[in-house]
Design a protein around this motif. Sequence first.
Motif, short mmCIF file in Angstrom:
data_model
loop_
_atom_site.label_atom_id
_atom_site.label_comp_id
_atom_site.label_asym_id
_atom_site.label_seq_id
_atom_site.Cartn_x
_atom_site.Cartn_y
_atom_site.Cartn_z
N HIS A 191 0.98 -1.19 -0.10
CA HIS A 191 0.12 -0.02 -0.20
C HIS A 191 0.77 1.08 -0.26
CE1 HIS A 191 -3.78 -2.13 1.81
NE2 HIS A 191 -3.43 -2.59 0.75
N THR A 192 2.16 1.25 0.36
CA THR A 192 3.03 2.44 0.34
C THR A 192 4.29 1.98 -0.27
OG1 THR A 192 3.79 1.75 2.70
CG2 THR A 192 1.76 3.24 2.44
N PHE A 193 5.17 2.70 -1.01
CA PHE A 193 6.39 2.69 -1.41
C PHE A 193 7.49 3.72 -0.96
CE2 PHE A 193 4.00 0.02 -4.21
CZ PHE A 193 4.97 -1.21 -4.30
N PRO A 194 8.25 3.72 -0.31
CA PRO A 194 9.33 4.54 -0.10
C PRO A 194 9.96 5.17 -1.23
CG PRO A 194 10.13 2.70 0.45
CD PRO A 194 8.99 2.40 0.21
N VAL A 195 10.17 6.41 -1.31
CA VAL A 195 10.96 7.27 -2.47
C VAL A 195 12.25 7.65 -2.10
CG1 VAL A 195 10.63 8.95 -4.24
CG2 VAL A 195 8.48 8.05 -3.47
N VAL A 196 13.51 7.13 -2.91
CA VAL A 196 14.66 7.60 -2.57
C VAL A 196 15.47 8.33 -3.64
CG1 VAL A 196 14.92 5.49 -1.04
CG2 VAL A 196 15.47 5.26 -3.15
N ASN A 197 16.36 8.97 -3.45
CA ASN A 197 17.33 9.56 -4.33
C ASN A 197 18.59 8.67 -4.85
OD1 ASN A 197 19.21 9.72 -2.30
ND2 ASN A 197 18.77 12.08 -2.05
N THR A 198 19.17 9.26 -5.56
CA THR A 198 20.41 8.46 -5.96
C THR A 198 21.14 7.96 -4.80
OG1 THR A 198 21.55 10.41 -6.50
CG2 THR A 198 20.48 9.30 -8.10
N LYS A 199 21.35 8.60 -3.85
CA LYS A 199 22.01 8.25 -2.63
C LYS A 199 21.50 7.34 -1.51
CE LYS A 199 24.63 12.78 -2.70
NZ LYS A 199 25.02 13.91 -2.01
N ASN A 200 20.26 6.92 -2.01
CA ASN A 200 19.40 5.97 -1.10
C ASN A 200 18.91 6.93 0.17
OD1 ASN A 200 18.08 3.51 -0.84
ND2 ASN A 200 19.49 2.85 1.02
N GLU A 201 18.80 8.08 -0.05
CA GLU A 201 18.35 8.97 1.08
C GLU A 201 16.79 8.98 0.76
OE1 GLU A 201 22.23 11.92 1.78
OE2 GLU A 201 20.39 12.38 0.33
N LEU A 202 16.05 8.71 1.92
CA LEU A 202 14.64 8.78 2.02
C LEU A 202 14.12 10.28 1.80
CD1 LEU A 202 12.00 6.96 2.49
CD2 LEU A 202 12.11 7.44 4.74
N VAL A 203 13.25 10.50 0.68
CA VAL A 203 13.00 11.84 0.31
C VAL A 203 11.48 11.85 0.43
CG1 VAL A 203 14.88 12.36 -0.97
CG2 VAL A 203 12.85 11.32 -1.94
N GLY A 204 10.55 10.65 0.68
CA GLY A 204 9.33 10.80 0.58
C GLY A 204 8.60 9.32 0.20
N ILE A 205 7.36 9.38 0.40
CA ILE A 205 6.61 7.96 0.26
C ILE A 205 5.07 8.18 -0.66
CG2 ILE A 205 7.33 7.00 2.57
CD1 ILE A 205 4.32 7.69 3.59
N ILE A 206 4.93 7.29 -1.24
CA ILE A 206 3.63 7.28 -2.03
C ILE A 206 3.04 6.24 -1.67
CG2 ILE A 206 2.93 7.17 -4.31
CD1 ILE A 206 5.37 8.22 -5.64
N ASP A 207 1.57 6.59 -1.28
CA ASP A 207 0.70 5.68 -0.62
C ASP A 207 -0.45 5.36 -1.87
OD1 ASP A 207 -1.20 7.44 -0.42
OD2 ASP A 207 -0.74 7.74 1.53
#
Length: 228
Positions: free
Chosen positions: A105-121
């Motif tokens: 139901h949710t997926f984490p959104v990361v940048n190229t450095k694998n830093e968590l920048v958001g989520i999409i549900d």
Amino acid sequence: MGKIFSLENNLEERNSSQRSRNEEREEEEKGKEKQLEKVSEKGDELPDSPEGYLESTPTPNKKYEFFESCLWITIRDLMTRDVVTIQEDTPLEEVFSLFGKLPYHTFPVVNTKNELVGIIDIDIILEILLLCLVPRAKHTPLTAIRSLGGKAEDVMITHPVTIPLDATLKDASDLMMKYRFDRVCVSENGKLAGIISKKDLVKEICRRRKKGGTGGTGGKRGKDDAEG
């Protein structure tokens, strides 16, 4: 003469009543002795005093002690480390496809450095897909922006709620119950370390419950355990 006869009858009744009470006491004592003999035959050692008997009797709380110990397990041993993520520049069509294929139901959104920048549900995805059915009067600036977005970073929820690696099972459960999350991202120094889900917590508690509170702290869980 009548008074003497009545007095004799009263004395006989009292004596008879006293004998009955004495007999009842004797029967009770015999019954207790028989019970003690049965316990002794089973090989159980009887305590020397009533206080010792109370101490030797297991309290109901003891069998639930391991539940309390479950609360302090760290989530690093329960979380899913192999997480399916979305890159912030992933096109929305690919995001839609990902939600359609996988049971999360949710997926984490990361940048190229694998830093968590958001989520999409899934609520965001459903809102975008069904936007055409929503009256324009109910459109908000956020829904308008999301409907015009072309990448994951355009529609994601920024600054998502996270939990640290050293958090406990109790910390995770309290957070999920308070905000009604099915899954929570685990972060370490700003980077995504894993995901912990309600299913992970339930599985670990049930596993320990079957073993009576003995066993290890659990191991790494697979993707299916983090299904939300």
